[in-house]
Motif scaffolding. Structure first.
Motif, PDB file in Angstrom:
ATOM      1  N   LEU A  57       0.839  -1.195   0.000  1.00 42.52           N
ATOM      2  CA  LEU A  57       0.000   0.000   0.000  1.00 42.52           C
ATOM      3  C   LEU A  57       0.880   1.253   0.000  1.00 42.52           C
ATOM      4  CD1 LEU A  57      -2.889   0.858  -0.095  1.00 42.52           C
ATOM      5  CD2 LEU A  57      -3.040   0.684   2.363  1.00 42.52           C
ATOM      6  N   GLY A  58       1.935   1.214   0.791  1.00 39.39           N
ATOM      7  CA  GLY A  58       2.883   2.330   0.787  1.00 39.39           C
ATOM      8  C   GLY A  58       3.514   2.517  -0.580  1.00 39.39           C
ATOM      9  N   ASP A  85      -0.678   3.397   8.554  1.00 37.37           N
ATOM     10  CA  ASP A  85       0.293   4.491   8.413  1.00 37.37           C
ATOM     11  C   ASP A  85       0.313   5.031   6.987  1.00 37.37           C
ATOM     12  OD1 ASP A  85       2.696   6.039   9.420  1.00 37.37           O
ATOM     13  OD2 ASP A  85       3.563   4.930   7.729  1.00 37.37           O
ATOM     14  N   ALA A  86       0.199   4.118   6.037  1.00 35.72           N
ATOM     15  CA  ALA A  86       0.231   4.537   4.631  1.00 35.72           C
ATOM     16  C   ALA A  86      -0.941   5.474   4.316  1.00 35.72           C
ATOM     17  CB  ALA A  86       0.200   3.316   3.713  1.00 35.72           C
ATOM     18  N   LEU A 106      -4.492   7.377  -6.351  1.00 31.52           N
ATOM     19  CA  LEU A 106      -4.463   5.973  -5.931  1.00 31.52           C
ATOM     20  C   LEU A 106      -5.887   5.513  -5.630  1.00 31.52           C
ATOM     21  CD1 LEU A 106      -2.823   3.512  -4.573  1.00 31.52           C
ATOM     22  CD2 LEU A 106      -2.996   4.850  -2.481  1.00 31.52           C
ATOM     23  N   VAL A 107      -6.249   4.326  -6.104  1.00 33.40           N
ATOM     24  CA  VAL A 107      -7.552   3.743  -5.733  1.00 33.40           C
ATOM     25  C   VAL A 107      -7.283   2.504  -4.895  1.00 33.40           C
ATOM     26  CG1 VAL A 107      -9.692   2.698  -6.554  1.00 33.40           C
ATOM     27  CG2 VAL A 107      -8.674   4.600  -7.821  1.00 33.40           C
ATOM     28  N   ILE A 108      -7.820   2.492  -3.686  1.00 32.96           N
ATOM     29  CA  ILE A 108      -7.710   1.309  -2.830  1.00 32.96           C
ATOM     30  C   ILE A 108      -9.049   0.586  -2.898  1.00 32.96           C
ATOM     31  CG2 ILE A 108      -7.382   0.480  -0.466  1.00 32.96           C
ATOM     32  CD1 ILE A 108      -5.787   3.170  -0.033  1.00 32.96           C
ATOM     33  N   LYS A 158      -7.713  12.696  -9.016  1.00 28.83           N
ATOM     34  CA  LYS A 158      -6.286  13.045  -8.891  1.00 28.83           C
ATOM     35  C   LYS A 158      -5.764  12.759  -7.480  1.00 28.83           C
ATOM     36  CE  LYS A 158      -5.976  16.613 -12.451  1.00 28.83           C
ATOM     37  NZ  LYS A 158      -7.336  16.866 -12.964  1.00 28.83           N
ATOM     38  N   HIS A 159      -6.679  12.318  -6.602  1.00 23.66           N
ATOM     39  CA  HIS A 159      -6.322  12.124  -5.192  1.00 23.66           C
ATOM     40  C   HIS A 159      -6.806  10.751  -4.709  1.00 23.66           C
ATOM     41  CE1 HIS A 159      -4.960  16.212  -5.084  1.00 23.66           C
ATOM     42  NE2 HIS A 159      -6.098  16.598  -5.636  1.00 23.66           N
ATOM     43  N   PRO A 160      -6.336  10.322  -3.531  1.00 20.49           N
ATOM     44  CA  PRO A 160      -6.653   8.958  -3.090  1.00 20.49           C
ATOM     45  C   PRO A 160      -8.151   8.710  -2.876  1.00 20.49           C
ATOM     46  CG  PRO A 160      -5.043  10.004  -1.615  1.00 20.49           C
ATOM     47  CD  PRO A 160      -5.457  11.033  -2.597  1.00 20.49           C
ATOM     48  N   VAL A 161      -8.563   7.519  -3.261  1.00 23.12           N
ATOM     49  CA  VAL A 161      -9.959   7.105  -3.099  1.00 23.12           C
ATOM     50  C   VAL A 161      -9.970   5.694  -2.519  1.00 23.12           C
ATOM     51  CG1 VAL A 161     -12.120   6.561  -4.304  1.00 23.12           C
ATOM     52  CG2 VAL A 161     -10.679   8.429  -5.149  1.00 23.12           C
ATOM     53  N   ILE A 162     -10.864   5.456  -1.571  1.00 21.09           N
ATOM     54  CA  ILE A 162     -11.098   4.080  -1.119  1.00 21.09           C
ATOM     55  C   ILE A 162     -12.429   3.622  -1.699  1.00 21.09           C
ATOM     56  CG2 ILE A 162     -11.534   2.582   0.872  1.00 21.09           C
ATOM     57  CD1 ILE A 162      -9.492   4.040   2.402  1.00 21.09           C
ATOM     58  N   PHE A 163     -12.384   2.527  -2.414  1.00 19.05           N
ATOM     59  CA  PHE A 163     -13.579   1.962  -3.034  1.00 19.05           C
ATOM     60  C   PHE A 163     -13.962   0.720  -2.239  1.00 19.05           C
ATOM     61  CE2 PHE A 163     -15.918  -0.711  -5.918  1.00 19.05           C
ATOM     62  CZ  PHE A 163     -16.694   0.163  -6.666  1.00 19.05           C
TER      63      PHE A 163
END
Lengths: 338, 341
Positions: A57-58, A85-86, A106-108, A158-163
């Motif tokens: 993930l980091g 932490d990431a 980033l898409v998680i 353009k920014h992190p997303v949690i799906f």
């Protein structure tokens, strides 16, 4: 329009995005197994990893910073704690630390949620805990059309997303994790969530916009994911008692569509929040505070998970939001007593 | 030695029959959730657990039933827990389930988070050393867990704090559905050595090999207050869990084969050479998995074959344990109030 399963819709939207954007890669645990159809087609754009959440993930964060668009997959959102932490100190911080010059697209992607009898370490939904950190969007679709549209939107961010992908909506996850390969267990699967109509060509949905699933006049119900379907079932019961519920499907937890929640509450004067996440210090409290800041007049109740989710199915069903609880709490909100 | 062999065999058979029973109950729908069986690990676990004394602690993982059974925790209470029975008779009142078994009495704790048994054992060992006892702590986890940060940090912590920990690495070759050799850099014994920890790799299917080595290793840990790393080769015939897609390659291919083929044949994407290689990898991992099932890899079979002179005694053990497990099932179902097919 055509029909698809929930997990099929997500995969289909990802394929559309991967064909249009070769920066998209997929990395994570067992992706060669869980995304075997994508492996067969896109081969070296799929990176299976060891069980090393903190590391991959980091690494996904800096891969994104270097120009890729990684979809980083976890087996379950519970396991993000190993890599918290990431999220807390890196994915959400880089943009601000860099003077808003360097984004992390980033898409998680992670399965979430309860109802499979798997116990308190494999059934959490955890969006509230993550949502308190500024700098990350959280999506939780309740049906195939929203799932595909939101995944496509996530891949254009353009920014992190949690799906988040609720396990009770995914045929594949029910099969692998719930063991529905055996015919001896039944899960309370929302039929309008696991399969449904999807567009012929995916168009990204606007992130941060809720959907009014059912209009009503007497009280507003706010929820997301599987809980939305529980609300819809409860609403049928409530109609019989002449209580008309308006049901809002948040679709995205962050950003929260407080404008449209407020508009509904102004109309009904009553709000019930049905939250699969922990009741304390989370989404339900956040919505109440945001409405109070707008000086609205309303009565309020909430349903949430208050304890560790028990392994025992008969205890689990009492812990998670249920139609029974929603009906009962709606009556309380409407009449002032149960 | 015969008595020892029979005792070890008995421990293994008890665990095996118990787990075979849980598999049936799971298939009957009486055990909810995922089920991770320790079938194939019995020799390694028996060789270690038979050398523990009162007050020794165990931190284990999602596949911990054999060590709970062999340590002597009430089997009926474990079964009720796995069935999610919400009562006092269940090991954890139905709140934990099979991935989260806890026994305060036996100092046994588990976790479904990969690698969590290593820090778990380090803390138990710290308490044992601080209390000036001769006790040790054992960590049981798979080879896949040694790619987790907290696992590697724990090796370093145990080494630098000089703690009496036995790190048992149950290497079944698979990290969920991933072939571990593809995801593990270097050699695990050498990895432990890198942290200043002595280690050895053994055939974990041969109970005597493990038992004999542990008879020397554990007293050394007790005396020197230093960690030790034991790598044992085991199998997991029943897969990562009972719904492992690798368990039934035919079913898996039937279920997902069409979509893989369709995807493979769809234009746009990677070039043909890369695609053929990818599909080949999927198929070979499905087939390779089946190698584990052969009886020559079964620890019970191996023990019986090595000691053919004890065939009659082994049969008696089998019969006794069979009766014992049957009684446990009857007692358990009485409490549970249910019926099994």
């Amino acid at each position: 329009m055509k029909r698809m399963n929930f997990d099929e819709a997500i995969e289909n939207a990802i394929i559309q995005a991967m064909l249009e954007d070769d920066r998209i890669i997929i990395m994570g645990e067992d992706v060669h197994t869980n995304r075997s159809a994508l492996v067969a087609r896109f081969s070296d754009r799929i990176f299976p990893t060891p069980i090393s959440e903190a590391s991959f993930l980091g690494a996904g964060i800096t891969a994104a910073m270097a120009g890729l668009k990684p979809i980083v997959e976890l087996w379950m959102i519970d396991f993000i704690c190993v890599a918290f932490d990431a999220i807390v100190n890196h994915a959400t911080k880089v943009y601000d630390f860099s003077g808003k010059r360097w984004g992390v697209p980033l898409v998680i992607r992670a399965p979430c949620g309860g109802g499979l009898g798997d116990g308190g370490q494999h059934e959490q939904i955890l969006y509230g805990s993550i949502a308190s950190i500024p700098g990350i969007k959280i999506l939780l679709p309740s049906n195939p059309a929203d799932a595909g549209g939101l995944m496509l939107a996530a891949l254009q961010e353009k920014h992190p997303v949690i799906f988040l992908e609720h396990k009770l909506l995914s045929e594949q996850l029910l099969y692998y994790l719930g063991g529905s390969g055996r015919n001896t267990v039944k899960f309370d699967v929302p039929e309008n969530g696991i399969e449904g109509e999807v567009p012929d060509h995916w168009v990204p949905l606007e992130i941060g916009k809720l959907k009014v699933l059912k209009e009503g006049t007497d009280l507003t119900m706010v929820s997301a994911g599987v809980a939305v379907h529980r609300c819809m079932d409860a609403a049928i019961e409530l109609e019989k008692q002449n209580i008309s519920a308006e049901i809002l499907d948040l679709r995205t937890i962050v950003p929260l569509d407080i404008d449209n929640i407020a508009a509904s509450v102004q109309k009904t004067g009553k709000i019930l929040i049905v939250d699969e996440d922990y009741k304390q210090f989370g989404l339900s409290g956040e919505i109440a505070a945001s409405l109070l800041e707008r000086k609205l007049n309303f009565t309020y109740q909430r349903i949430g998970t208050e304890t560790t989710i028990p392994f025992s199915p008969q205890l689990e069903v009492k812990t998670l939001p249920s139609v029974e609880k929603i009906v009962s709490m709606s009556q309380f909100l409407f009449y002032g007593s149960h | 030695m015969d008595a020892e062999v029979l005792h070890l065999y008995e421990l293994m058979v008890r665990s095996r029959f118990f787990e075979e029973l849980t598999k049936v109950l799971w298939e009957d729908g009486l055990i909810p959730g995922e089920l991770h069986l320790g079938i194939g690990t019995e020799a390694a676990i028996a060789g270690v657990v038979s050398n523990l004394i009162d007050g020794d602690a165990i931190a284990s993982d999602h596949r911990s039933t054999p060590e709970f059974i062999m340590r002597g925790v009430n089997p009926s209470s474990i079964l009720l827990e796995m069935m999610g029975h919400p009562g006092e008779e269940s090991l954890c009142a139905g709140l934990g389930g099979h991935m989260h078994l806890f026994s305060k009495e036996y100092l046994m704790a588990t976790s479904g988070i990969v690698g969590a048994s290593l820090p778990g054992a380090v803390g138990f060992a710290l308490a044992a050393k601080y209390k000036k006892t001769d006790n040790i702590a054992v960590s049981f986890s798979g080879e896949g867990s040694y790619n987790q940060g907290h696992a590697l940090e724990s090796l370093n912590l145990a080494s630098t704090l000089q703690l009496p920990v036995l790190f048992v690495c149950k290497d079944n070759g698979w990290s969920i559905t991933s072939k571990s050799s593809d995801f593990t850099g270097g050699n695990l014994v050498q990895r432990a050595n890198g942290f200043g920890i002595d280690g050895i790799s053994l055939n974990g299917l041969d109970v005597e090999e493990v038992y004999n080595a542990i008879q020397v290793i554990i007293p050394r840990i007790r005396k020197n207050k230093k960690p030790y790393f034991l790598h044992v080769l085991v199998t997991h015939r029943e897969g990562h869990f009972t719904t492992d897609p690798l368990l039934n390659p035919k079913d898996t291919l039937k279920k997902y084969g069409a979509s893989i083929t369709k995807s493979f044949l769809t234009p746009k994407g990677a070039n043909l050479g890369k695609r053929i290689k990818s599909v080949g990898t999927i198929l070979s991992s499905l087939m390779e998995f089946r190698k584990q099932v052969k009886s020559k890899n079964d620890p019970l079979y191996i023990t019986r074959r090595k000691h053919q002179e004890l065939a009659q005694e082994f049969d008696e053990v089998d019969q006794n344990i069979h009766r014992e497990i049957k009684k446990i099932l009857e007692r358990t179902l009485e409490i549970y109030g249910g019926k099994s097919k």
